[in-house]
Design a protein around this motif. Structure first.
Motif, PDB file in Angstrom:
ATOM      1  N   VAL A  78       0.865  -1.210   0.105  1.00 23.58           N
ATOM      2  CA  VAL A  78       0.237   0.075  -0.099  1.00 23.58           C
ATOM      3  C   VAL A  78       0.872   1.053  -0.127  1.00 23.58           C
ATOM      4  N   SER A  79       0.767   2.076  -0.906  1.00 19.97           N
ATOM      5  CA  SER A  79       1.773   3.240  -1.135  1.00 19.97           C
ATOM      6  C   SER A  79       0.997   4.466  -0.255  1.00 19.97           C
TER       7      SER A  79
ATOM      8  N   ALA B 100       0.445   6.052   4.733  1.00 21.17           N
ATOM      9  CA  ALA B 100      -0.556   5.646   4.011  1.00 21.17           C
ATOM     10  C   ALA B 100      -2.068   5.915   4.990  1.00 21.17           C
ATOM     11  N   ALA B 101      -2.865   6.177   4.354  1.00 15.85           N
ATOM     12  CA  ALA B 101      -4.304   6.146   5.166  1.00 15.85           C
ATOM     13  C   ALA B 101      -4.573   4.858   5.864  1.00 15.85           C
ATOM     14  N   HIS B 102      -5.312   5.147   6.924  1.00 14.21           N
ATOM     15  CA  HIS B 102      -5.854   3.891   7.764  1.00 14.21           C
ATOM     16  C   HIS B 102      -7.066   3.310   6.698  1.00 14.21           C
ATOM     17  N   GLN B 103      -7.475   4.141   6.226  1.00 13.28           N
ATOM     18  CA  GLN B 103      -8.723   3.417   5.303  1.00 13.28           C
ATOM     19  C   GLN B 103      -7.956   2.527   4.379  1.00 13.28           C
ATOM     20  N   SER B 104      -6.781   2.970   3.772  1.00 10.48           N
ATOM     21  CA  SER B 104      -6.436   1.990   2.472  1.00 10.48           C
ATOM     22  C   SER B 104      -5.851   0.583   3.281  1.00 10.48           C
TER      23      SER B 104
ATOM     24  N   VAL C 281      -7.473  -3.184   2.491  1.00 11.65           N
ATOM     25  CA  VAL C 281      -6.945  -4.447   2.221  1.00 11.65           C
ATOM     26  C   VAL C 281      -7.287  -5.847   2.940  1.00 11.65           C
ATOM     27  N   MET C 282      -7.766  -5.476   4.387  1.00 15.95           N
ATOM     28  CA  MET C 282      -8.392  -6.345   5.147  1.00 15.95           C
ATOM     29  C   MET C 282      -9.809  -6.600   4.597  1.00 15.95           C
TER      30      MET C 282
END
Length: 138
Positions: free
Chosen positions: A64-65, A109-113, A117-118
């Motif tokens: 995740v960038s 990276a944003a927590h939402q990103s 993924v989860m």
């Protein structure tokens, strides 16, 4: 002429100043002491000359960038929706539900990103998930 004798006063020791000095010394020692962790057993691990695996079939690497883009096994995923990421995870795992998803997210990276993924891993039927980190020395 009779002189009166004065009663002898016992000398007093001022314990308050003594306690103050001891507390300052104690605080100084607590702040300046370094605590080291020593292992009880000194062991030497065995070595091997085998070549490292090029591919790990039971692992799916997700990167995740910082700007929220995803890569699955070093292939860029078009889009940022969890549905697209779930499809890419399903293809990368080859339908193996025991595959381990390894998430390498940028610190910015944003927590939402990462939550996406989860969510995508859950949608793809992959329940084994882990996160990578690096030590401070690097």
């Amino acid at each position: 002429m009779k002189f009166r004798q004065r009663p002898h006063d016992e000398p007093e020791i001022n314990l308050i100043a003594f306690i103050d000095v001891l507390l300052v010394v104690l605080i100084f020692l607590m702040m300046s002491t370094t605590y080291s962790k020593f292992t009880e057993l000194q062991i030497t691990l065995p070595t091997a000359e085998a070549e490292a695996l090029k591919e790990r079939p039971r692992e799916v690497l997700v990167s995740v960038s910082a700007d929220g883009r995803y890569m699955v096994n070093r292939e860029l995923v078009d889009g940022r929706a969890p549905e697209l990421l779930a499809v890419a995870l399903r293809q990368a795992s080859g339908g193996n539900a025991e595959a381990m998803v390894i998430v390498s997210a940028d610190a910015a990276a944003a927590h939402q990103s990462v939550v996406n993924v989860m969510d995508a891993a859950r949608r793809a039927g992959l329940s084994r998930l882990t996160f990578t980190a690096q030590t401070q020395g690097r």
